[in-house]
Design an enzyme around this catalytic site. Structure first.
Site, PDB file in Angstrom:
ATOM      1  N   LYS A   4     -19.704-110.016   5.581  1.00 18.35           N
ATOM      2  CA  LYS A   4     -20.027-109.744   6.984  1.00 18.35           C
ATOM      3  C   LYS A   4     -19.511-110.931   7.779  1.00 18.35           C
ATOM      4  O   LYS A   4     -19.125-111.944   7.199  1.00 18.35           O
ATOM      5  CB  LYS A   4     -21.535-109.562   7.176  1.00 18.35           C
ATOM      6  CG  LYS A   4     -22.376-110.649   6.500  1.00 18.35           C
ATOM      7  CD  LYS A   4     -23.875-110.377   6.590  1.00 18.35           C
ATOM      8  CE  LYS A   4     -24.368-109.300   5.647  1.00 18.35           C
ATOM      9  NZ  LYS A   4     -24.872-108.106   6.302  1.00 18.35           N
ATOM     10  N   ARG A   5     -19.519-110.826   9.104  1.00 23.47           N
ATOM     11  CA  ARG A   5     -19.144-111.981   9.913  1.00 23.47           C
ATOM     12  C   ARG A   5     -20.012-113.185   9.548  1.00 23.47           C
ATOM     13  O   ARG A   5     -21.179-113.024   9.179  1.00 23.47           O
ATOM     14  CB  ARG A   5     -19.318-111.654  11.405  1.00 23.47           C
ATOM     15  CG  ARG A   5     -18.266-110.705  11.948  1.00 23.47           C
ATOM     16  CD  ARG A   5     -16.881-111.297  11.886  1.00 23.47           C
ATOM     17  NE  ARG A   5     -16.705-112.337  12.873  1.00 23.47           N
ATOM     18  CZ  ARG A   5     -15.832-112.277  13.887  1.00 23.47           C
ATOM     19  NH1 ARG A   5     -15.050-111.231  14.037  1.00 23.47           N
ATOM     20  NH2 ARG A   5     -15.732-113.283  14.732  1.00 23.47           N
ATOM     21  N   LYS A  38     -23.509 -99.099   3.371  1.00 25.15           N
ATOM     22  CA  LYS A  38     -22.345 -98.854   2.504  1.00 25.15           C
ATOM     23  C   LYS A  38     -22.651 -99.243   1.064  1.00 25.15           C
ATOM     24  O   LYS A  38     -22.309 -98.518   0.127  1.00 25.15           O
ATOM     25  CB  LYS A  38     -21.139 -99.668   3.001  1.00 25.15           C
ATOM     26  CG  LYS A  38     -20.675 -99.338   4.407  1.00 25.15           C
ATOM     27  CD  LYS A  38     -19.695-100.408   4.929  1.00 25.15           C
ATOM     28  CE  LYS A  38     -19.509-100.314   6.429  1.00 25.15           C
ATOM     29  NZ  LYS A  38     -18.838-101.521   6.997  1.00 25.15           N
ATOM     30  N   THR A  46     -24.672-102.207   9.067  1.00 25.72           N
ATOM     31  CA  THR A  46     -24.137-100.981   8.473  1.00 25.72           C
ATOM     32  C   THR A  46     -23.562-101.291   7.094  1.00 25.72           C
ATOM     33  O   THR A  46     -23.450-100.398   6.251  1.00 25.72           O
ATOM     34  CB  THR A  46     -23.038-100.345   9.340  1.00 25.72           C
ATOM     35  OG1 THR A  46     -22.090-101.356   9.715  1.00 25.72           O
ATOM     36  CG2 THR A  46     -23.623 -99.691  10.581  1.00 25.72           C
ATOM     37  N   LYS A  92     -27.190-114.574  10.024  1.00 27.82           N
ATOM     38  CA  LYS A  92     -26.969-113.781   8.810  1.00 27.82           C
ATOM     39  C   LYS A  92     -27.226-114.599   7.543  1.00 27.82           C
ATOM     40  O   LYS A  92     -27.318-114.063   6.452  1.00 27.82           O
ATOM     41  CB  LYS A  92     -25.551-113.208   8.809  1.00 27.82           C
ATOM     42  CG  LYS A  92     -25.329-112.128   9.880  1.00 27.82           C
ATOM     43  CD  LYS A  92     -23.880-111.624   9.859  1.00 27.82           C
ATOM     44  CE  LYS A  92     -23.568-110.630  10.953  1.00 27.82           C
ATOM     45  NZ  LYS A  92     -23.873-109.231  10.584  1.00 27.82           N
ATOM     46  N   HIS A 107     -26.622-103.409  21.281  1.00 29.25           N
ATOM     47  CA  HIS A 107     -26.338-103.772  19.891  1.00 29.25           C
ATOM     48  C   HIS A 107     -26.981-105.055  19.417  1.00 29.25           C
ATOM     49  O   HIS A 107     -26.858-105.407  18.242  1.00 29.25           O
ATOM     50  CB  HIS A 107     -24.828-103.901  19.667  1.00 29.25           C
ATOM     51  CG  HIS A 107     -24.129-102.593  19.569  1.00 29.25           C
ATOM     52  ND1 HIS A 107     -23.979-101.922  18.382  1.00 29.25           N
ATOM     53  CD2 HIS A 107     -23.540-101.829  20.504  1.00 29.25           C
ATOM     54  CE1 HIS A 107     -23.324-100.799  18.596  1.00 29.25           C
ATOM     55  NE2 HIS A 107     -23.047-100.712  19.881  1.00 29.25           N
TER      56      HIS A 107
HETATM   57  C1  LIG Z   1     -19.280-102.460   7.804  1.00 31.39           C
HETATM   58  C2  LIG Z   1     -18.447-103.593   8.233  1.00 31.39           C
HETATM   59  C3  LIG Z   1     -18.992-104.618   9.002  1.00 31.39           C
HETATM   60  C4  LIG Z   1     -20.465-104.674   9.359  1.00 31.39           C
HETATM   61  O1  LIG Z   1     -21.143-105.312   8.310  1.00 31.39           O
HETATM   62  P1  LIG Z   1     -22.652-105.860   8.498  1.00 31.39           P
HETATM   63  O2  LIG Z   1     -23.014-106.289   7.114  1.00 31.39           O
HETATM   64  O3  LIG Z   1     -23.455-104.697   8.961  1.00 31.39           O
HETATM   65  O4  LIG Z   1     -22.591-106.972   9.456  1.00 31.39           O
HETATM   66  C5  LIG Z   1     -18.191-105.673   9.376  1.00 31.39           C
HETATM   67  N1  LIG Z   1     -16.888-105.701   9.044  1.00 31.39           N
HETATM   68  C6  LIG Z   1     -16.327-104.745   8.295  1.00 31.39           C
HETATM   69  C7  LIG Z   1     -14.886-104.851   7.934  1.00 31.39           C
HETATM   70  C8  LIG Z   1     -17.074-103.651   7.868  1.00 31.39           C
HETATM   71  O5  LIG Z   1     -16.490-102.686   7.144  1.00 31.39           O
END
Ligand SMILES: *Cc1c(COP(=O)(O)O)cnc(C)c1O
Length: 819
Positions: free
Chosen positions: A556-557, A668, A664, A562, A365
């Site tokens: 995101k985190r 979305k 991911t 990032k 990952h």
């Molecule tokens: C989709 C999702 C992530 C991943 O987000 P990235 O932008 O790909 O880092 C992290 N946390 C939650 C709650 C999510 O739904």
């Protein structure tokens, strides 16, 4: 059957049955009535009624899998970021409207019932959410799959913001129980730890090993049903909870010993107490290693027990069992399977090794070096002595096997060795995964190629056939059908509902780009979602936002790679422009940020404080008004993501190229009709290919540029000195413009200017800010913007996790996908 005959109230899919079942449960399961019931009771009686409708399907599915003796897929993951389940279950059962009507008729408010559910946060971020999306897709595709994980008492912490700082609160998600899972008290396994590995000779005089004097912990199964979308399939998610072993020695104690013995059981139960809250960093704590082995040992036992019920030839194992490890966390399954086959089942090493490799597969990952798991040999020697021996033997044979190929290139041998050298050597879990699996996959094209070129280069040269790509995906059930009901209904109204399980069907929406009536409805849906988001912001933060402004979102985190900080720099720049020329023509923006920082990640936590300080300044400046807002929302979670994503106009995917394996969140947003501003990183590359260059805002240094910059000797000062706006923004942070404490943000400034700006924020700043100006230009033309937004929705079918799972099924697991 007579027309008026009512279905069994426990299984009927009609409003009356469901209604009756809710009332029955409230009274006869929960002993409540409409006078005494709380929101939680109402929620529980609805869930119990949903569960009634799942049970037959669940039992039938499992019976069918058993009878057909098909190959099974076992997905092992330390994390499942599930979120709430009520809507998901109702959508997949195809009875959301029936349930809504039934609730209404018994006087329950659907929204209140839905909101009574706790968000199941048994994961940190993308990796855990991927596992949850995969469960949904595997069930929808009818794959006989079981997910294995840990039933943590405490999920990812609840984030509160106090005085701008992140505070972590324990997430006691099981406080009132979890109505979705069923304990299987008879499905329990002993998980041994510590002890010794004993050599002995068996009857035939062969040298064998026995692991004894162990300290055992019990793993107890909790099962959650995972329904496929309207296909009668219900798979199983099995989570293990730790308990003191039943074999605990309760002979006779004096009082002191008794208390000690009972307290000891508490220590055992600690194994499943809490999820480690780190995303993409390895923390080598003993308790974490215990958790990993606990998960693996119980799951492998369970898998082999099921295999043995219908098979007596171990050579058939790879024909009946595929085990997928979500990252290296479950990779101890490799030596554990070897141990059982060799020590307990008496297979010879070569046969056991062949079986193990064909059964196992591992997903990588990340390329971040700090994320790679390296367990000290000393720790393994005490906790898992037999596994350490097996790992050494795997390594010895591996290095032997390849010695012809690599000769005595010492550097290469040391890079390939599963076990390191030196004082306190470590076991490289990724190397173990590569050597002990038949397939290793990355999670986006770019990432899978980088793995082969950098991190695992030496392994790739030896085993090119093992390396493969499986670009991540998201489930369209949760991330469109459920979380954006209005858009979902608009789409279904035009092209039917097949898109829910065949996301490429969304291509049919392309023809509506010039259909004024449709485009008006499409714009209206976004506007309504923005209004709902605005209401939430008003309620939570007391800030009024302009719903005509561009909703620009990064969730995101919080991580340096990032680059939330780069978005913050852009916001400061825009603020300074407005202050310098308050009457200028600005496209109003509402910037929304959310995300958790690992509790030990000082820099990330400082970013949160800074973003909140920036927000304070901007949001309270009357010169700025609604031209710009910068708002940090607390406690990012699946539930919050479901609210925010449908409201986005712009999706921020701005990681340093080469650092985001896939992402991911990016998928979305695009699916929900947001345009992306992003770097050529992770799956952004493939999103660009799908939606077309003209429908995405790509900027900044590429992977090759980054490599070249570093090679040439990157100097952040050059960028600082040559860009006035950048210099001003950084100086403001440094000189106490956002906080009276001038020392506070010095570590951020130091990381950028003194320590070389490893994530190249300064190098990308100018291109980013210029690209944002293009974004503004487009936003001025709402029709054009909306056309591009629709094309994003229409063209991201590839990123359905159904496609991802089909690829795993075909190319790694070798299982059939029905339908
Ligand atoms: C989709 C999702 C992530 C991943 O987000 P990235 O932008 O790909 O880092 C992290 N946390 C939650 C709650 C999510 O739904």
């Amino acid at each position: 059957m007579g027309k008026n005959k009512k279905a069994d109230p426990r299984a009927g899919m009609d409003v009356d049955s469901f209604k009756e079942d809710i009332q029955q449960h409230l009274r006869y399961t929960l002993a409540k009535d409409k006078y005494s019931s709380t929101e939680w009771d109402n929620y529980r009686s609805v869930v119990l009624s949903v569960m009634d409708r799942l049970h037959d399907r669940w039992l039938n599915t499992q019976q069918r899998y058993y009878n057909d003796d098909e190959k099974r897929v076992y997905y092992i993951s330390m994390e499942y970021l599930i979120g709430r389940l009520l809507d998901n279950m109702l959508v997949n059962l195809g009875m959301q409207d029936v349930a809504a009507e039934a609730m209404k008729e018994v006087g329950l408010d659907y929204d209140k019932v839905r909101n009574a559910e706790w968000d199941a946060g048994l994961g940190n971020g993308g990796l855990g959410r991927l596992a949850a999306c995969f469960l949904d897709s595997m069930a929808t595709l009818g794959i006989p799959a079981i997910g294995y994980g840990i039933r943590y008492d405490y999920g990812i912490f609840y984030q509160q913001i106090e005085n701008g700082y992140q505070i972590e609160k324990p997430d006691l998600w099981l406080r009132y129980g979890n109505p979705w899972d069923i304990v299987r008290p008879k499905i329990q396994y002993n998980v041994p730890f510590y002890g010794n590995s004993h050599a002995y000779h068996d009857d035939k005089g062969d040298l064998r090993f026995r692991w004894d004097n162990t300290h055992d912990v019990l793993a107890i199964a909790y099962d959650t049903p995972i329904p496929g979308y309207k296909n009668e399939v219900v798979n199983n998610l099995r989570l293990w909870k730790a308990s003191s072993s039943s074999s605990i020695d309760l002979k006779s104690f004096n009082q002191g010993q008794y208390i000690d013995a009972v307290r000891d059981t508490q220590l055992n139960e600690n194994i499943s107490r809490v999820l480690y809250p780190n995303d993409k960093v390895f923390v080598g704590q003993e308790l974490r290693l215990k958790q990993e082995f606990f998960l693996v040992a119980a799951s492998v036992r369970d898998i082999l027990r099921r295999f043995k019920k219908t098979n007596d030839d171990w050579r058939k194992l790879p024909d009946k069992v595929a085990i997928q490890c979500n990252d290296t966390h479950p990779n101890l399954a490799i030596p554990e399977l070897m141990r059982i086959l060799v020590d307990e089942e008496g297979l010879n090493w070569d046969l056991a090794w062949d079986i193990t490799k064909k059964t196992m597969a591992y997903t990588n990952h990340t390329l971040l070096p700090e994320a790679l798991e390296k367990w000290p040999v000393s720790l393994l020697r005490s906790l898992l002595p037999r596994h350490l021996q097996i790992i050494y033997e795997i390594n010895r044979r591996f290095l032997n096997e390849i010695s012809d190929q690599i000769g005595d290139d010492k550097g290469k041998i040391s890079r390939l060795s599963i076990v390191g050298e030196g004082e306190d050597p470590v076991v490289h879990m990724a190397s173990l995964g590569i050597v002990g699996s038949h397939k290793v996959n990355g999670v986006a094209e770019l990432h899978s190629n980088l793995i082969k070129k950098t991190l695992f280069k030496d392994f790739y040269e030896i085993y090119p056939e093992k390396f493969t790509n499986k670009t991540n995906g998201i489930t369209p059930r949760r991330w469109l059908r459920q979380s954006n009901r209005e858009l979902s209904d608009l789409i279904t109204g035009e092209i039917g509902e097949d898109w829910v399980t065949d996301l490429d069907q969304l291509k049919k929406l392309e023809k509506f780009v010039d259909d004024k009536k449709f485009m008006k409805k499409f714009a209206k849906v976004k506007q309504n979602n923005k209004q709902r988001m605005a209401d939430y912001i008003e309620e939570k933060r007391g800030i009024e936002v302009n719903t005509q402004s561009m909703f620009d979102i990064q969730i995101k985190r919080i991580h340096e790679y990032k680059r939330q900080f780069m978005l913050a720099l852009y916001a400061i720049t825009q603020y300074n422009r407005i202050k310098a020329n308050p009457d200028g023509d600005y496209v109003p923006r509402t910037i929304l940020v959310a995300g958790k920082a690992a509790p030990g990640y000082t820099m990330a936590k400082l970013f949160i404080k800074l973003m909140n300080d920036i927000g304070e300044k901007i949001n309270n400046d009357s010169d700025v008004g609604d031209k710009l807002k910068f708002i940090f929302l607390e406690n990012y979670s699946v539930t919050l993501a479901e609210k925010m994503i449908p409201s986005a106009n712009l999706s921020e995917q701005i990681s340093t190229a080469g650092f985001e394996a896939s992402g991911t969140g990016n998928m979305k947003f695009a699916l929900n009709g947001a345009l992306t501003i992003g770097t050529l990183d992770g799956a952004n590359v493939e999103i660009k290919e799908e939606v077309g260059d003209e429908n995405i805002f790509i900027f900044g240094n590429t992977v090759d540029d980054v490599e070249r910059l570093r090679h040439e000797g990157y100097n952040p000062w050059d960028y600082y000195n040559s860009n006035e706006e950048l210099k001003k923004a950084l100086d403001q942070i440094k000189d106490g413009f956002f906080n009276d404490d001038k020392e506070l943000y010095q570590p951020i400034i130091d990381a950028l200017l003194q320590k070389g700006d490893y994530f190249l924020v300064l190098a990308d700043y100018e291109a980013y800010v210029k690209k944002q100006a293009e974004v503004d230009e487009l936003y001025k033309d709402q029709d054009e913007w909306n056309r591009k937004a629709l094309l994003n929705t229409a063209r991201v079918g590839k990123f359905s996790s159904d496609r991802t799972i089909r690829d795993y099924a075909d190319e790694i697991w070798d299982v059939e996908v029905k339908k």
